[in-house]
Design a protein around this motif. Structure first.
Motif, PDB file in Angstrom:
ATOM      1  N   ARG A 333       1.814 -67.418  -7.183  1.00 25.51           N
ATOM      2  CA  ARG A 333       0.461 -67.172  -7.665  1.00 25.51           C
ATOM      3  C   ARG A 333      -0.593 -67.734  -6.714  1.00 25.51           C
ATOM      4  NH1 ARG A 333      -0.575 -70.237 -11.482  1.00 25.51           N
ATOM      5  NH2 ARG A 333      -2.245 -69.127 -12.571  1.00 25.51           N
ATOM      6  N   HIS A 334      -0.231 -68.774  -5.962  1.00 28.32           N
ATOM      7  CA  HIS A 334      -1.224 -69.430  -5.119  1.00 28.32           C
ATOM      8  C   HIS A 334      -1.743 -68.526  -4.004  1.00 28.32           C
ATOM      9  CE1 HIS A 334      -0.658 -73.199  -7.168  1.00 28.32           C
ATOM     10  NE2 HIS A 334       0.629 -73.240  -6.859  1.00 28.32           N
ATOM     11  N   ASN A 337      -5.014 -67.146  -5.200  1.00 31.28           N
ATOM     12  CA  ASN A 337      -5.991 -68.047  -5.826  1.00 31.28           C
ATOM     13  C   ASN A 337      -7.318 -68.013  -5.065  1.00 31.28           C
ATOM     14  OD1 ASN A 337      -4.230 -68.836  -7.805  1.00 31.28           O
ATOM     15  ND2 ASN A 337      -3.750 -70.830  -6.905  1.00 31.28           N
TER      16      ASN A 337
END
Length: 354
Positions: A333-334, A337
């Motif tokens: 997910r990063h 971000n």
């Protein structure tokens, strides 16, 4: 009329395939089931699970899956009308059977394992409506489970990065893209020609990558090949899907499976084919579907470098990208971000049986 209980041995009742058609009639994204493929899956999984199928003519089907190993029981292939009493009866039967067999938790929906359909989408349909293998349940499903005492055991999300955010993404990743040029790994683009020679090793790599994940259950190579094969590879984007091979050892250490969003073409049960179908897409959206790094090679930015590989050709081929079905606590997910995005949420539900 009451429930019909079917202890699976070698066949499924006709109602198993008829019930979902009535439930999903009129919905924009009707799930497509291949009865022959579903029956083959049940037969393969019956070797390591006891399976009970409940159906009700009012409009409900559900399979209780009781693994021969492990402490969790599962429910899968769940399709139902919006009727709390009907579902309370069905799930009470499954929970009672699970307790009798000594299981501590009932999880689902999960169609045997995470290689097949599982999870529910939460909330309204996102702007893209539905992509390949995304949960496409009616809106009342999560609310029904909540009323029956289930709660999210694992949560997931998909992130759409729109065209107007793409320049910002490339600005954020400029250093990563520069470092990618010196990556000390061999890069193997994935396509039907390269899939076959690496199939067995890919099966082992997938198992190593996901074996520690909650609800993951390994499948034999023969079952892997039924779903993930040269035909599957033909639907992948050959420009953004890749294998990383460690040069000193010759070992596959990371992979990325990406494909265009073929959903607007309405292919149904016809397998997608990049060469045939990509040119037919008016709006070209990339799906970053499955990405993984071998546990022994983590902490080396390989997850980010898999993303960088896709970025090398993305702007020539696509306008938007959806990062698909990431676990909410997953490191992947990063990568997105800080970017403007549209997010869809999903969950796998559980109920303690003690």
């Amino acid at each position: 009329m009451s429930f019909t209980t079917h202890f699976f041995a070698d066949d499924l009742p006709n109602s198993f395939f008829e019930i979902p058609v009535a439930i999903h009639a009129g919905q924009p994204a009707l799930p497509v089931e291949n009865p022959s493929a579903v029956l083959d899956l049940f037969r393969a999984e019956a070797v390591r699970n006891d399976i009970i199928v409940l159906t009700h003519p009012a409009g409900l089907r559900v399979a209780g899956i009781f693994p021969h190993e492990g402490s969790d029981a599962y429910f899968g292939f769940w399709e139902t009308i919006d009727d709390v009493a009907l579902n309370r009866d069905a799930f009470a039967r499954l929970a009672s059977e699970a307790r009798r067999r000594g299981y501590g938790r009932l999880l689902g929906p999960l169609n045997f394992n995470t290689f097949h359909a599982y999870r529910l989408r939460l909330g309204p349909a996102p702007s893209w409506n539905v992509f390949d293998r995304e949960p496409r349940n009616p809106a009342h499903y999560p609310a029904l489970l909540a009323q029956l005492g289930f709660s999210p055991a694992l949560t997931f999300e998909s992130r759409l990065i729109r065209a107007d955010a793409v320049p910002e993404a490339y600005g954020q990743k400029a250093d990563l893209l520069a470092a990618f040029q010196q990556l000390p790994y061999d890069l193997i683009p994935l396509n039907p020609d390269t899939w076959g020679p690496h199939e067995a090793e890919l099966h082992a790599l997938v198992d190593n990558v996901f074996s520690a994940n909650p609800a993951y259950r390994r499948i034999p190579l023969a079952q892997f090949r039924r779903q993930y094969n040269a035909g599957f590879a033909a639907g992948l984007c050959p420009h953004t899907s890749v294998l990383f091979r460690d040069r000193p050892t010759g070992q596959l250490v990371a992979f990325s499976f990406c494909q265009p969003n073929y959903a607007p073409l309405g292919l149904g049960t016809t397998p997608p084919n990049f060469a045939r179908d990509y040119p037919r897409l008016a709006h070209k959206v990339l799906l970053a579907k499955t990405v993984g790094v071998h546990p022994d090679f983590r902490q080396q930015q390989l997850m980010s470098f898999l993303g960088a590989y896709g970025m090398m050709s993305f702007r020539e081929l696509y306008t938007e990208i959806i990062f698909c079905l990431m676990r909410s606590d997953n490191f992947s997910r990063h990568f997105t971000n800080g970017l403007p995005m549209e997010v869809a949420h999903y969950a796998l539900f559980g109920q303690e049986l003690a």
